[in-house]
Design an enzyme around this catalytic site. Structure first.
Site, short mmCIF file in Angstrom:
data_model
loop_
_atom_site.label_atom_id
_atom_site.label_comp_id
_atom_site.label_asym_id
_atom_site.label_seq_id
_atom_site.Cartn_x
_atom_site.Cartn_y
_atom_site.Cartn_z
N ASP A 62 -3.92 32.12 36.48
CA ASP A 62 -5.36 32.20 36.20
C ASP A 62 -5.64 33.48 35.42
OD1 ASP A 62 -8.07 32.00 36.14
OD2 ASP A 62 -8.36 32.05 38.32
N LYS A 64 -7.53 33.39 32.59
CA LYS A 64 -8.81 33.22 31.87
C LYS A 64 -8.70 33.80 30.47
CE LYS A 64 -11.56 33.15 36.07
NZ LYS A 64 -10.53 33.60 37.06
N ASP A 67 -9.16 35.61 24.07
CA ASP A 67 -8.99 36.58 22.96
C ASP A 67 -8.88 35.83 21.64
OD1 ASP A 67 -8.35 39.03 21.57
OD2 ASP A 67 -7.61 39.80 23.49
N ALA A 70 -4.23 34.87 17.81
CA ALA A 70 -2.91 35.51 17.76
C ALA A 70 -2.58 36.17 19.10
CB ALA A 70 -2.87 36.54 16.64
N THR A 71 -3.56 36.81 19.70
CA THR A 71 -3.33 37.48 20.99
C THR A 71 -3.20 36.45 22.11
OG1 THR A 71 -4.61 39.34 20.14
CG2 THR A 71 -4.18 39.31 22.51
N PRO A 172 -12.81 25.42 41.73
CA PRO A 172 -12.93 26.56 42.65
C PRO A 172 -14.37 26.69 43.13
CG PRO A 172 -13.04 27.34 40.38
CD PRO A 172 -13.00 25.83 40.32
N VAL A 174 -15.02 26.48 46.64
CA VAL A 174 -15.09 25.87 47.96
C VAL A 174 -15.03 26.96 49.04
CG1 VAL A 174 -13.75 24.48 49.59
CG2 VAL A 174 -14.09 23.68 47.25
N VAL A 176 -16.02 30.10 50.82
CA VAL A 176 -16.79 31.35 50.77
C VAL A 176 -17.90 31.30 49.71
CG1 VAL A 176 -16.64 33.83 50.35
CG2 VAL A 176 -14.83 32.69 51.63
N GLY A 178 -19.46 28.68 48.82
CA GLY A 178 -20.48 27.71 49.24
C GLY A 178 -20.16 26.25 49.00
N LYS A 182 -14.98 18.09 50.67
CA LYS A 182 -15.00 16.62 50.49
C LYS A 182 -15.96 16.21 49.36
CE LYS A 182 -15.27 12.33 53.12
NZ LYS A 182 -13.97 11.79 52.74
N ARG A 195 -10.11 32.73 49.59
CA ARG A 195 -10.46 33.54 50.77
C ARG A 195 -10.59 32.75 52.06
NH1 ARG A 195 -15.45 36.26 47.87
NH2 ARG A 195 -15.25 34.24 46.78
O1 NUP Z 1 -15.25 29.56 37.90
C1 NUP Z 1 -14.31 30.02 38.54
N1 NUP Z 1 -14.50 30.43 39.82
C2 NUP Z 1 -13.49 30.95 40.59
O2 NUP Z 1 -13.73 31.29 41.75
C3 NUP Z 1 -13.02 30.11 38.00
C4 NUP Z 1 -11.98 30.61 38.76
N2 NUP Z 1 -10.75 30.66 38.24
N3 NUP Z 1 -12.22 31.06 40.04
C5 NUP Z 1 -11.10 31.60 40.83
O3 NUP Z 1 -10.88 30.72 41.93
C6 NUP Z 1 -11.33 32.98 41.44
O4 NUP Z 1 -10.89 33.99 40.57
C7 NUP Z 1 -10.46 32.91 42.69
O5 NUP Z 1 -9.11 33.17 42.34
C8 NUP Z 1 -10.56 31.46 43.12
C9 NUP Z 1 -11.61 31.18 44.16
O6 NUP Z 1 -11.34 31.95 45.30
P1 NUP Z 1 -12.22 31.92 46.64
O7 NUP Z 1 -13.65 32.03 46.26
O8 NUP Z 1 -11.90 30.60 47.30
O9 NUP Z 1 -11.71 33.10 47.38
#
Ligand code: NUP
EC number: 4.1.1.23
Length: 216
Positions: A62, A64, A67, A70-71, A172, A174, A176, A178, A182, A195
């Site tokens: 991850d 993200k 850039d 080329a980078t 992502p 789910v 913490v 909110g 399911k 988390r």
């Molecule tokens: O939009 C995103 N939200 C997000 O939380 C894109 C992500 N890549 N993440 C990543 O998903 C975030 O950096 C973390 O590694 C994971 C969610 O983690 P948690 O909220 O379940 O702890």
């Protein structure tokens, strides 16, 4: 990509020692792990190959990537050479930047995930106005893997409509942040969870309860 139990562990722990401690407990339930900057900046890219080798799992990096082309290509190349199976790439930087990651993935026989809309509240200001366009751009480019938020299911549903039922969507947010596991799987193929698992007093217990809840 096939994901065991539809759960991708976000391994955002601060050291390899913590990663091993957690993976020793939860790895029987998982075959896909997401590694991002927290672990790689602490322990180096070697953490990717170590996790892959020691736990025989797929690793999505991850990073993200956002850039110039080329980078981006250099970042993707070195990530795939370290053993990553896939890399998460930002879409907002445009098609040329994402294409360089896609080309690197194709050369290495690996995959990219295009990040559309992010899950946190701040994404509403700058990303939300363009996130559906980002998803459309991905479709035009032939990308088949996407990341979208479990915290805004109406938006996740729209992303699914744009990318089509055969694309692979991971989500992502789910726990913490909110999102509900399911409900999210109504639109997503797999959940990214960090988390809720690694901060739990008993990560296996929480993982089992999430798996039970999504199988109901
Ligand atoms: O939009 C995103 N939200 C997000 O939380 C894109 C992500 N890549 N993440 C990543 O998903 C975030 O950096 C973390 O590694 C994971 C969610 O983690 P948690 O909220 O379940 O702890």
């Amino acid at each position: 990509m096939e994901v065991k139990n539809k759960i991708i562990l976000a391994l955002d722990v601060p050291s390899m020692e913590k990663a091993v401690e957690l993976m020793d407990k939860v790895s029987p339930y998982l075959d896909t792990v997401k590694i991002g900057y927290p672990l790689v900046l602490a322990e180096g890219l070697e953490s990717v190959s170590r996790v892959k080798e020691e736990y025989d799992c797929k690793v999505i990096c991850d990073f993200k990537v956002a850039d110039i082309p080329a980078t981006n290509q250099k970042i993707a190349d070195v990530t795939f050479q370290a053993g990553a199976d896939a890399i998460i790439v930002h879409g907002f930087v445009g098609a040329d930047s994402a294409t360089s990651c896609l080309e690197s993935a194709n050369q290495h026989g690996k995959e990219i995930f295009l990040l559309t809309e992010m899950s946190h509240p701040g994404a509403s200001r700058f990303l939300q106005p363009v996130s559906m366009d980002i998803a459309s751009m991905g479709v035009e480019m032939g990308i088949t893997n996407y990341v979208g938020p479990s915290t805004r299911l109406d938006r996740l549903g729209k992303i699914r409509q744009i990318i089509g039922k055969d694309s692979f969507l991971i989500s992502p947010g789910v726990g913490v942040q909110g999102g509900n596991p399911k409900d999210t799987l109504e639109f997503a193929d797999a959940l990214i969870i960090g988390r809720s698992i690694y901060l739990a007093p008993d990560p296996v217990e929480i993982l089992e309860s999430i798996i039970d809840s999504i199988e109901l």
